[in-house]
Design a protein around this motif. Structure first.
Motif, PDB file in Angstrom:
ATOM      1  N   ILE A   1       0.495 -10.113  -5.677  1.00 44.81           N
ATOM      2  CA  ILE A   1      -0.058  -8.776  -5.513  1.00 44.81           C
ATOM      3  C   ILE A   1      -0.737  -8.395  -6.835  1.00 44.81           C
ATOM      4  O   ILE A   1      -0.666  -9.146  -7.808  1.00 44.81           O
ATOM      5  CB  ILE A   1       1.027  -7.741  -5.162  1.00 44.81           C
ATOM      6  CG1 ILE A   1       2.083  -7.662  -6.284  1.00 44.81           C
ATOM      7  CG2 ILE A   1       1.693  -8.061  -3.830  1.00 44.81           C
ATOM      8  CD1 ILE A   1       3.068  -6.532  -6.108  1.00 44.81           C
ATOM      9  N   GLU A   2      -1.372  -7.230  -6.855  1.00 47.15           N
ATOM     10  CA  GLU A   2      -2.021  -6.756  -8.077  1.00 47.15           C
ATOM     11  C   GLU A   2      -0.946  -6.229  -9.034  1.00 47.15           C
ATOM     12  O   GLU A   2      -0.587  -5.057  -8.989  1.00 47.15           O
ATOM     13  CB  GLU A   2      -3.032  -5.659  -7.752  1.00 47.15           C
ATOM     14  CG  GLU A   2      -4.188  -6.113  -6.878  1.00 47.15           C
ATOM     15  CD  GLU A   2      -5.147  -4.968  -6.593  1.00 47.15           C
ATOM     16  OE1 GLU A   2      -5.795  -4.500  -7.541  1.00 47.15           O
ATOM     17  OE2 GLU A   2      -5.222  -4.544  -5.429  1.00 47.15           O
ATOM     18  N   GLU A   3      -0.450  -7.112  -9.879  1.00 50.31           N
ATOM     19  CA  GLU A   3       0.719  -6.770 -10.686  1.00 50.31           C
ATOM     20  C   GLU A   3       0.443  -5.707 -11.744  1.00 50.31           C
ATOM     21  O   GLU A   3       1.381  -5.139 -12.308  1.00 50.31           O
ATOM     22  CB  GLU A   3       1.308  -8.031 -11.321  1.00 50.31           C
ATOM     23  CG  GLU A   3       1.860  -9.001 -10.277  1.00 50.31           C
ATOM     24  CD  GLU A   3       2.744 -10.083 -10.877  1.00 50.31           C
ATOM     25  OE1 GLU A   3       3.201  -9.904 -12.024  1.00 50.31           O
ATOM     26  OE2 GLU A   3       2.965 -11.095 -10.192  1.00 50.31           O
ATOM     27  N   GLN A   4      -0.822  -5.429 -12.023  1.00 53.51           N
ATOM     28  CA  GLN A   4      -1.101  -4.367 -12.996  1.00 53.51           C
ATOM     29  C   GLN A   4      -0.721  -3.000 -12.450  1.00 53.51           C
ATOM     30  O   GLN A   4      -0.569  -2.034 -13.207  1.00 53.51           O
ATOM     31  CB  GLN A   4      -2.578  -4.373 -13.422  1.00 53.51           C
ATOM     32  CG  GLN A   4      -3.563  -3.980 -12.341  1.00 53.51           C
ATOM     33  CD  GLN A   4      -4.035  -5.177 -11.539  1.00 53.51           C
ATOM     34  OE1 GLN A   4      -3.361  -6.211 -11.513  1.00 53.51           O
ATOM     35  NE2 GLN A   4      -5.191  -5.059 -10.909  1.00 53.51           N
ATOM     36  N   LYS A   5      -0.555  -2.899 -11.130  1.00 53.23           N
ATOM     37  CA  LYS A   5      -0.198  -1.616 -10.508  1.00 53.23           C
ATOM     38  C   LYS A   5       1.306  -1.474 -10.266  1.00 53.23           C
ATOM     39  O   LYS A   5       1.772  -0.378  -9.961  1.00 53.23           O
ATOM     40  CB  LYS A   5      -0.914  -1.461  -9.161  1.00 53.23           C
ATOM     41  CG  LYS A   5      -2.424  -1.388  -9.247  1.00 53.23           C
ATOM     42  CD  LYS A   5      -3.022  -1.217  -7.865  1.00 53.23           C
ATOM     43  CE  LYS A   5      -4.542  -1.125  -7.908  1.00 53.23           C
ATOM     44  NZ  LYS A   5      -5.117  -0.976  -6.546  1.00 53.23           N
TER      45      LYS A   5
ATOM     46  N   GLU B   1       2.404   1.886  -3.370  1.00 50.64           N
ATOM     47  CA  GLU B   1       1.366   2.396  -4.269  1.00 50.64           C
ATOM     48  C   GLU B   1       1.084   3.873  -4.002  1.00 50.64           C
ATOM     49  O   GLU B   1       0.869   4.660  -4.936  1.00 50.64           O
ATOM     50  CB  GLU B   1       0.079   1.583  -4.113  1.00 50.64           C
ATOM     51  CG  GLU B   1      -1.042   2.015  -5.046  1.00 50.64           C
ATOM     52  CD  GLU B   1      -2.305   1.208  -4.865  1.00 50.64           C
ATOM     53  OE1 GLU B   1      -3.268   1.476  -5.615  1.00 50.64           O
ATOM     54  OE2 GLU B   1      -2.349   0.333  -3.985  1.00 50.64           O
TER      55      GLU B   1
ATOM     56  N   LYS C   1       0.832  -1.209   0.000  1.00 50.95           N
ATOM     57  CA  LYS C   1       0.000   0.000   0.000  1.00 50.95           C
ATOM     58  C   LYS C   1       0.867   1.259   0.000  1.00 50.95           C
ATOM     59  O   LYS C   1       0.580   2.234  -0.699  1.00 50.95           O
ATOM     60  CB  LYS C   1      -0.923  -0.001   1.214  1.00 50.95           C
ATOM     61  CG  LYS C   1      -1.890   1.183   1.284  1.00 50.95           C
ATOM     62  CD  LYS C   1      -2.836   1.034   2.465  1.00 50.95           C
ATOM     63  CE  LYS C   1      -3.753   2.243   2.607  1.00 50.95           C
ATOM     64  NZ  LYS C   1      -4.602   2.434   1.420  1.00 50.95           N
TER      65      LYS C   1
END
Length: 297
Positions: A150-154, A137, A134
């Motif tokens: 994890i949300e790899e698009q981010k 990000e 977090k």
């Protein structure tokens, strides 16, 4: 106002002559005169007094000269600083590490990096894995180390470690003699678990839920040594990554493999489309090239 105008004006002030200044700058006298006149028009006052022999500086010109010299010094300092950064003569990196990961893998790597780049300052903040993600990000950290997935698009993701989770039980536990334990067999066990801010909390909880039961969590902790000592005191069971299990020396603890295997994957992460400093990129590459230190601690 252009930097070039100030540089040309400084040259005229140095020689007190447009003729000599134009020779030094390798431009024509008319072009130099036009440049100085444009600066004067922009400032609304004369900067030089033109005569046939010299170009004396006015009081306003002396003020402009003083500021121009300071500006040129700052520009030179900026260029030197940028050159230092790209050659890693200086730099600063903000990195987020989960406590377990930081103490386990990074001391040797950071020590070697510091020996090679002593003027690069590394600011380390310890958060649980979920909070590290977090914080990267949100821009608090330039880079972090996270437990996958994890949300790899981010994020841009650079894998560094992959191993298995293992079960820790008291040596008198009914499962202590086993080589493997199936996850569903742990339905009635009391667990020493990780705090919610740790990525392992959700990873392990999801695995047990997929096996059809909610784990019975007796205690929560952020310290692997405390968790293992609780197992040694026969307060419950826990699961820890293989590298941590290799550090558990208490003879009252038995370490058992789990089936199906639960992978523990670590990666350096950075936020997509965020500027990463030269020092940050260098540290990432250094970590990727020194992976062997993650397996021989």
């Amino acid at each position: 106002m252009e930097i070039r105008q100030l540089k040309y004006f400084m040259e005229v002030a140095k020689y007190k002559s447009i003729t000599k200044a134009s020779e030094s700058l390798h431009i024509s006298q008319p072009a130099l005169s036009k440049m100085i006149k444009g600066l004067e028009d922009e400032l609304g006052m004369p900067l030089i007094i033109r005569t046939n022999k010299t170009s004396d500086i006015t009081d306003a010109g002396l003020i402009v000269l003083d500021y121009a010299q300071r500006m040129m010094m700052l520009i030179e300092e900026m260029s030197t600083t940028l050159n230092d950064i790209t050659n890693l003569s200086r730099g600063q990196i903000h990195i987020g590490l989960p406590p377990i990961i930081g103490s386990l893998f990074f001391p040797k790597v950071i020590a070697k990096f510091h020996q090679q780049f002593p003027n690069v300052h590394i600011n380390i903040t310890e958060y649980g894995g979920a909070r590290v993600v977090k914080s990267v990000e949100e821009g608090e950290f330039e880079l972090g180390v996270a437990v996958l997935p994890i949300e790899e698009q981010k994020f841009d993701v650079y894998p560094i470690v992959e191993e298995e989770m293992k079960l820790l039980v008291h040596h008198k536990h009914k499962l202590a003699a086993r080589e493997f334990v199936e996850l569903y067999e742990l339905k009635d066990e009391e667990f020493i678990f990780y705090n919610e801010e740790f990525a392992l909390y959700q990873i392990m909880r999801d695995e047990f839920i997929n096996q059809g039961f909610e784990p019975k969590i007796l205690f929560k902790s952020s310290q692997w040594d405390l968790m293992s000592e609780m197992v040694a005191a026969n307060l419950g069971v826990t699961a820890l990554p293989e590298s941590i299990c290799n550090r558990v020396m208490n003879p009252d603890i038995k370490i058992i493999r789990l089936r199906p295997a639960i992978p523990w994957k670590l990666a350096v992460i950075t936020k997509k489309d965020r500027y990463i400093s030269y020092a940050g990129h260098t540290l990432i590459n250094y970590i990727l090239n020194e992976k062997q230190f993650f397996y021989y601690n």
